[in-house]
Structure formats: structure tokens, C-alpha cells
Design an enzyme around this catalytic site. Structure first.
Site, PDB file in Angstrom:
ATOM      1  CB  SER A 103      -1.062   0.075   1.149  1.00  0.00           C
ATOM      2  OG  SER A 103      -2.105  -0.856   0.935  1.00  0.00           O
ATOM      3  CB  ALA A 172       0.842 -15.311  -9.453  1.00  0.00           C
ATOM      4  CE1 TYR A 202      -4.776   2.386   3.900  1.00  0.00           C
ATOM      5  CE2 TYR A 202      -5.442   0.350   3.378  1.00  0.00           C
ATOM      6  CZ  TYR A 202      -4.136   1.322   3.230  1.00  0.00           C
ATOM      7  OH  TYR A 202      -3.277   1.013   2.374  1.00  0.00           O
ATOM      8  CG  ASN A 204      -6.341  -2.349  -0.839  1.00  0.00           C
ATOM      9  OD1 ASN A 204      -5.973  -1.386  -0.454  1.00  0.00           O
ATOM     10  ND2 ASN A 204      -6.044  -3.752  -0.602  1.00  0.00           N
ATOM     11  CB  THR A 342       1.989   0.802   6.775  1.00  0.00           C
ATOM     12  OG1 THR A 342       0.776   0.697   6.795  1.00  0.00           O
ATOM     13  CG2 THR A 342       2.465   1.343   7.906  1.00  0.00           C
ATOM     14  N   GLY A 343       2.797  -0.885   3.987  1.00  0.00           N
ATOM     15  CA  GLY A 343       2.493  -1.529   3.075  1.00  0.00           C
ATOM     16  C   GLY A 343       2.569  -3.107   3.234  1.00  0.00           C
TER      17      GLY A 343
END
Length: 384
Positions: A103, A172, A202, A204, A342-343
Site C-alpha cells: 500500500s 499468479a 481504509y 483498497n 505502510t504496506g
């Protein structure tokens, strides 16, 4: 300093869609900084504190960890653990280990939107419907009531996809790719979380829509805008957004691991079209430090737009962290302010940011540690 950053920003705006000669950028920056002989080194005591943080991470289950510390031009890299569990090689103390940064991508996406605001192509308080007519429809969803500012600040109330048909790693492995439209079709089948502007959550979804908005307004791909507006002008040579179907990481890189039912599983492979503009970016600590230092000094967006990015709300996590537009910020015990993000994606975690006093840091790790003491990391990385 304002004259220097203002001139630098105007140069970037002038050559927005051209790859600037790096010598031009270097010349301009040289005129605004002291000589390398005057640059301080990162204090050894600070590095020792960072090493202790990384040792704690490895001790609590991380496989590998890298910290990149920048202090007024001096950069040091500290590592712990291994690059992968097959070879078991220690992580090199260099600046070129690619990792997924999750993120943290959102700060880049928000910065592009704020550049479009500066250029008069987007209005922060305009409804999303103006730029993406007909996209946001659903149970409790009304694009005429959701503003661009609410998207970037996670206050839109758009549906939160708590589950999806596949994880990024599963997609994937199966060779499954997605378009933003396919993802939004699934998401908009869910009810809205709350009325636009009612609170912070929060999500996405907001940044998938922001990516679609960038493409609609510019008529170009998000990746092209990212490259021409941020990556090339700042010389972020180890930062990239993987293309759809590019599931692996470019070398050199750390391998990502997740603990599943007590077993450590390699989940380095990820389908980038799923997180896309909300979390698919790949970078290094040195590049992220450079980006956040440029951002807080007004070189990525001008000061007026940076003030919008730093005008946010408390995230409600009890740690004093607020969230603006694509960026978090908090006051540290030493009196300085952390500005960053942050991510987390499967197998990888990171935190990166900077202060207005010339310091920046990035911590990235692989695996699933049980201890991620962000407040300690902020103090070690920016206050020592």
C-alpha cells in the site's frame, strides 16, 4: 530552500511527459545543497538501534529484513536474515534488493492525482461521477455523492471486498489476470459501508477507482503516468509497477513468505493486476527514501497540494496516526513528524517515510513475524 524546491517542481512540470536528462536534475539539486564533504553520516548508535529492531523481527518469525536509513544525504543499509529459504544466503548490505511494498503504492497514486489537481484537470471536491460517469452504481453507492478527496482519504464508504475469488498469489499460480472493471463489478455487487464522508475506513477499492480516474483524465495508462511524473524525474531506477501477468520480481530481490497452518510458504509470485494502483508497486529502500524526501520538500507536488495530502483524520488505531490523502503522519517523541505509509501484501511488509528535517527510513521484511512494533521502528529510524 523554498526557492530550490519550487524551481525543481516547475522543471518537473515543464517536462511532465518527457524523461528528463538526469544531468539537468543533478545540476539543479547541486545548486541547492551543500557539498558531499559536509554531509553527515548516519550515527552509529542509531544504526545499532535499527539492528536491534531487525533482530527482533527475525526472532519473531520474519525470514529477511532490510532497513535503509537516510540522514541529510548519507544513506546506510542494515540487514538481517536471508534472501530466501532455499539458498539461505545473507541479504547483501546494498541498496538494490527489490521488494513488494504493497500500500505504499497509494502515496504514489495520490501524488499523481494531486498533480492533476494542480494542473486544473481534477477538482478535489468534485464528484467522481464527473470523471468516471456511470462507474459507481450499487447498493448505497452514488458517484454523485462521492468526491475525489473522499476517495483519496478513505472516506467514500465504497464497498469493502473482505473476500475475493482468489488471492494475488493464487491468481499468479493459475495465470489469472484481472481488469479494474472486472474487480469493480465484483466489488459493486456488495453494499456500501457507510454514507460518503461519514467516517474513515481504509479500503483498497478507493485506490482502484483513483487509478481508473487517472487513466480517464489523462488518456494514458497509469503506468505511463507513474513513470513520467514520478519515477523518471526522481531517478527511481529500482521502482516499477509490474505489468499484468508479470508475477515474479526482477533481480536482485527478496523472496516473500507467508505462514499458512503453521507452515512457511513461498508466495513471492503475485498477480499485480489485482492490487494494481492500490498496492502492486515494487521498489527498494533507497528509492522510497528518495521519494518521500522529495515529497515532503515539495518536489513531487507543490506545497499547496501537499497541505491537502496532510490534512486528514485520526485513523482510530490509538497510536496517534492520522491519514490524509494517500499518506499517514504522526508526531514522534523526539518532536519531529513522520510522514509516510505502510504496506503489506502476502509475503512482504514495509513502512517508509520521511521528515521535513532531511531524514527518511524504510523498513521492509518478508515472512509473517508476530511482532511488528511500528512505533519503535519510527523512533529508531527517525529520532536517533
Amino acid at each position: 530552500m523554498w526557492l530550490c524546491t519550487s524551481a525543481f517542481y516547475r522543471l518537473l512540470m515543464l517536462k511532465r511527459r518527457l524523461v528528463l536528462p538526469m544531468c539537468a536534475i543533478a545540476l539543479l539539486l547541486t545548486s541547492c545543497t551543500t557539498s558531499s564533504a559536509d554531509a553527515p553520516v548516519v550515527a552509529p548508535a542509531r544504526l545499532d538501534s535499527v539492528r536491534a529492531d531487525l533482530a527482533e523481527l527475525i526472532g519473531s518469525g520474519a525470514v529477511g529484513a532490510v532497513a535503509t536509513i537516510t540522514d541529510n544525504g548519507a544513506t546506510a543499509v542494515v540487514t538481517a536474515g536471508v534472501t530466501d529459504l532455499v539458498e539461505g544466503a545473507p541479504i547483501p548490505d546494498d541498496r538494490a534488493q527489490h521488494v513488494r511494498v504493497g500500500s505504499i503504492t497509494k502515496t504514489f497514486t495520490a501524488a499523481i492525482v494531486l498533480q492533476l489537481v494542480e494542473e486544473g484537470l481534477v477538482v478535489l471536491d468534485a464528484p467522481v461521477e464527473r470523471y468516471l460517469p456511470g462507474l459507481l452504481r450499487g447498493d448505497g453507492v452514488d458517484a454523485n455523492a462521492i468526491t475525489v478527496r473522499q476517495l483519496l482519504g478513505h472516506r467514500s464508504g465504497l464497498p469493502l471486498p473482505r473476500t475475493f475469488e482468489l488471492t494475488e498469489h493464487q491468481a499468479a499460480v493459475l495465470g489469472r489476470t484481472f481488469t479494474p472493471e472486472e474487480e469493480m463489478t465484483f466489488i459493486l455487487g456488495l453494499p456500501a459501508e457507510f454514507a460518503p464522508g461519514a467516517r474513515f475506513q481504509y479500503n483498497n477499492t478507493n485506490y482502484l477507482v483513483a487509478g481508473m480516474l487517472i487513466e480517464a483524465v489523462t488518456g494514458r495508462s497509469y503506468s505511463a503516468e507513474l513513470t513520467d511524473r514520478i519515477i523518471a524525474p526522481l531517478g527511481l531506477s529500482h521502482t516499477y509497477l509490474p505489468t499484468t501477468g508479470e508475477t515474479g520480481l526482477r533481480s536482485p530481490h527478496l523472496s516473500g513468505y507467508t505462514t499458512v497452518d503453521g507452515n512457511v510458504v513461498d508466495e513471492t509470485l503475485m498477480e499485480p493486476s489485482l492490487p494494481w494502483t492500490s498496492g502492486a508497486l515494487v521498489s527498494t529502500g533507497a528509492d522510497l527514501n528518495r521519494f518521500y524526501l522529495a515529497l515532503v520538500s515539495g518536489q513531487v507536488v507543490p506545497p499547496a497540494q501537499l497541505r491537502h495530502m496532510l490534512d486528514g483524520v485520526d485513523m482510530g488505531e490509538g497510536n496517534g496516526m492520522s491519514y490524509g490523502l494517500g499518506i499517514g503522519y504522526t508526531q514522534l517523541p523526539c518532536g519531529t513528524r513522520f510522514i509516510g505509509h505502510t504496506g503489506n501484501v502476502r509475503g512482504f511488509g514495509a513502512i517508509a517515510g520521511a521528515t521535513t528535517t532531511g531524514r527518511a527510513f524504510t523498513y521492509s521484511y518478508t515472512g509473517t513475524p508476530t511482532t511488528t512494533t511500528m512505533s519503535t521502528w519510527l523512533t529508531s529510524g527517525l529520532c536517533g
